[in-house]
Design a protein around this motif. Structure first.
Motif, PDB file in Angstrom:
ATOM      1  N   SER A 142       0.820  -1.221   0.000  1.00 37.64           N
ATOM      2  CA  SER A 142       0.000   0.000   0.000  1.00 37.64           C
ATOM      3  C   SER A 142       0.849   1.264   0.000  1.00 37.64           C
ATOM      4  CB  SER A 142      -0.928   0.004   1.224  1.00 37.64           C
ATOM      5  OG  SER A 142      -1.807  -1.095   1.210  1.00 37.64           O
ATOM      6  N   VAL A 143       2.154   1.113  -0.275  1.00 40.01           N
ATOM      7  CA  VAL A 143       3.080   2.235  -0.133  1.00 40.01           C
ATOM      8  C   VAL A 143       2.721   3.404  -1.046  1.00 40.01           C
ATOM      9  CG1 VAL A 143       4.716   1.227  -1.776  1.00 40.01           C
ATOM     10  CG2 VAL A 143       5.517   2.890  -0.109  1.00 40.01           C
ATOM     11  N   ARG A 144       2.274   3.128  -2.258  1.00 38.42           N
ATOM     12  CA  ARG A 144       1.930   4.229  -3.156  1.00 38.42           C
ATOM     13  C   ARG A 144       0.641   4.909  -2.727  1.00 38.42           C
ATOM     14  NH1 ARG A 144       3.163   1.656  -9.189  1.00 38.42           N
ATOM     15  NH2 ARG A 144       5.175   0.727  -8.646  1.00 38.42           N
ATOM     16  N   ALA A 145      -0.310   4.124  -2.289  1.00 32.94           N
ATOM     17  CA  ALA A 145      -1.587   4.690  -1.852  1.00 32.94           C
ATOM     18  C   ALA A 145      -1.421   5.561  -0.612  1.00 32.94           C
ATOM     19  CB  ALA A 145      -2.594   3.577  -1.569  1.00 32.94           C
ATOM     20  N   GLU A 146      -0.457   5.194   0.250  1.00 35.30           N
ATOM     21  CA  GLU A 146      -0.255   5.933   1.495  1.00 35.30           C
ATOM     22  C   GLU A 146       0.820   7.003   1.369  1.00 35.30           C
ATOM     23  OE1 GLU A 146       0.235   3.502   4.917  1.00 35.30           O
ATOM     24  OE2 GLU A 146      -1.757   2.608   4.728  1.00 35.30           O
ATOM     25  N   GLY A 147       1.471   7.080   0.221  1.00 39.07           N
ATOM     26  CA  GLY A 147       2.485   8.115   0.022  1.00 39.07           C
ATOM     27  C   GLY A 147       3.781   7.860   0.744  1.00 39.07           C
ATOM     28  N   GLY A 148       4.129   6.596   0.925  1.00 40.04           N
ATOM     29  CA  GLY A 148       5.401   6.264   1.561  1.00 40.04           C
ATOM     30  C   GLY A 148       5.233   5.242   2.664  1.00 40.04           C
ATOM     31  N   TYR A 149       6.354   4.892   3.293  1.00 41.60           N
ATOM     32  CA  TYR A 149       6.362   3.917   4.384  1.00 41.60           C
ATOM     33  C   TYR A 149       6.164   4.667   5.707  1.00 41.60           C
ATOM     34  CZ  TYR A 149       8.335   0.838   0.822  1.00 41.60           C
ATOM     35  OH  TYR A 149       8.537   0.104  -0.332  1.00 41.60           O
ATOM     36  N   LYS A 150       5.002   4.524   6.307  1.00 43.93           N
ATOM     37  CA  LYS A 150       4.656   5.294   7.494  1.00 43.93           C
ATOM     38  C   LYS A 150       4.438   4.392   8.703  1.00 43.93           C
ATOM     39  CE  LYS A 150       2.539   8.939   4.686  1.00 43.93           C
ATOM     40  NZ  LYS A 150       1.322   9.736   4.411  1.00 43.93           N
ATOM     41  N   VAL A 151       5.107   4.742   9.793  1.00 40.88           N
ATOM     42  CA  VAL A 151       4.970   3.990  11.036  1.00 40.88           C
ATOM     43  C   VAL A 151       3.549   4.120  11.555  1.00 40.88           C
ATOM     44  CG1 VAL A 151       5.760   3.816  13.430  1.00 40.88           C
ATOM     45  CG2 VAL A 151       7.410   4.289  11.600  1.00 40.88           C
ATOM     46  N   LYS A 152       3.010   3.009  12.055  1.00 38.30           N
ATOM     47  CA  LYS A 152       1.642   2.966  12.564  1.00 38.30           C
ATOM     48  C   LYS A 152       1.627   2.904  14.095  1.00 38.30           C
ATOM     49  CE  LYS A 152       0.168   2.500   8.298  1.00 38.30           C
ATOM     50  NZ  LYS A 152      -0.609   3.520   7.584  1.00 38.30           N
ATOM     51  N   GLY A 153       0.471   3.230  14.648  1.00 38.21           N
ATOM     52  CA  GLY A 153       0.290   3.130  16.093  1.00 38.21           C
ATOM     53  C   GLY A 153       0.711   4.366  16.860  1.00 38.21           C
ATOM     54  N   LYS A 154       0.714   5.495  16.181  1.00 34.87           N
ATOM     55  CA  LYS A 154       1.149   6.729  16.842  1.00 34.87           C
ATOM     56  C   LYS A 154       0.044   7.398  17.660  1.00 34.87           C
ATOM     57  CE  LYS A 154       4.891   7.942  13.649  1.00 34.87           C
ATOM     58  NZ  LYS A 154       5.436   8.980  12.735  1.00 34.87           N
ATOM     59  N   SER A 155      -1.172   6.939  17.512  1.00 32.96           N
ATOM     60  CA  SER A 155      -2.286   7.496  18.273  1.00 32.96           C
ATOM     61  C   SER A 155      -3.094   6.356  18.880  1.00 32.96           C
ATOM     62  CB  SER A 155      -3.193   8.335  17.362  1.00 32.96           C
ATOM     63  OG  SER A 155      -3.862   7.515  16.420  1.00 32.96           O
ATOM     64  N   GLU A 156      -3.915   6.670  19.866  1.00 31.82           N
ATOM     65  CA  GLU A 156      -4.755   5.647  20.479  1.00 31.82           C
ATOM     66  C   GLU A 156      -5.768   5.108  19.471  1.00 31.82           C
ATOM     67  OE1 GLU A 156      -6.233   3.046  23.389  1.00 31.82           O
ATOM     68  OE2 GLU A 156      -4.330   4.112  23.120  1.00 31.82           O
TER      69      GLU A 156
END
Length: 262
Positions: A142-156
């Motif tokens: 999903s890297v193109r759909a999300e605009g890059g490799y993004k770390v998850k779990g930063k919010s509750e």
């Protein structure tokens, strides 16, 4: 080392950590089999072997070719084959492609990316005799759909969503789950929320095992090293040094000498 089964893998939950590593060919699979509980034929081969910028152009034919090679190199190791991008958009295509993996390779299971949105697909595969490994968190496909490799779990909110994803995939029948690129404390909560083993990659140490791309772990892939990767050797430098030494000996006529001549 005795080959794991679906049952013995599940028994490792909250017990002995599971060692998973990617493999793409018989050569490295043979080298890894003494240490790896599970070999993952990852679509990451599209980057490390194919030189592409992401995994998205990987095909089923490629995955089947590499899965066969890995299974030949490590016949006594549990092998999971990635389902590439675009091969499980609906239940019909997912089952048809997963059946290809089972018919055309000895691989033990397939892996698909996605959380609650993929639960029905997972259930459909499991109900038709396919063992499924889930994959949540950062999704390389999903890297193109999300605009890059993004770390998850930063919010509750993201944490609760990941827990819901894991539980949905477990309830759908997956026997194991990969969680990638997730804050360590959140990954620990996810692992505690399900009864199946959770394997981390860039997700801290509060899970049931770890997986790394072997070319990253061995320092062979030079273009980019993710923050979560520990390089256990400088493989690229070692290979370059060996090849340079070979070049020097060939040009100076040192090799082959009488020891390497019939």
């Amino acid at each position: 080392m005795k080959k794991l089964t679906i049952g013995t893998i599940k028994q490792r939950k909250n017990d002995k950590a599971i060692v998973m590593i990617t493999a793409y060919d018989a050569l490295f699979a043979r080298l890894f089999q003494e240490s790896a509980d599970i070999l993952l034929v990852g679509d990451s081969l599209n980057m490390s072997f194919g030189g592409n910028l992401d995994t998205l152009s990987t095909t089923m034919d490629q995955m089947i070719y590499h899965a066969n090679a890995v299974c030949k190199g490590a016949p006594d190791t549990f092998v999971i084959c990635d389902m590439p991008f675009g091969t499980y958009n609906d239940q019909s295509s997912a089952l048809a492609n997963a059946i290809r993996v089972y018919r055309e390779t000895p691989a033990d299971a397939v892996k698909i990316e996605g959380g609650a949105d993929k639960a029905l697909l997972v259930k459909h595969l499991v109900n038709n005799g396919i063992a499924v490994c889930g994959h949540i968190g950062l999704l390389p496909q999903s890297v193109r759909a999300e605009g890059g490799y993004k770390v998850k779990g930063k919010s509750e909110e993201e944490a609760l969503s990941l827990i819901a994803d894991a539980q949905a995939i477990e309830n759908a029948g997956a026997f194991i789950l990969v969680i990638e690129g997730v804050k360590a404390d959140v990954a620990s909560r996810v692992a505690a929320s399900v009864r199946i083993p959770v394997i981390g990659i860039g997700a801290g140490n509060g899970v049931d095992g770890q997986v790394l791309v072997f070319s990253d772990m061995l320092g062979l892939y030079e273009p980019f090293v993710p923050k979560f990767v520990k390089q256990y050797m400088n493989g690229a430098a070692a290979v370059k040094h060996a090849v340079a030494e070979y070049k020097s000996e060939v040009q100076s006529k040192v090799f082959p000498d009488e020891h390497y001549t019939y």
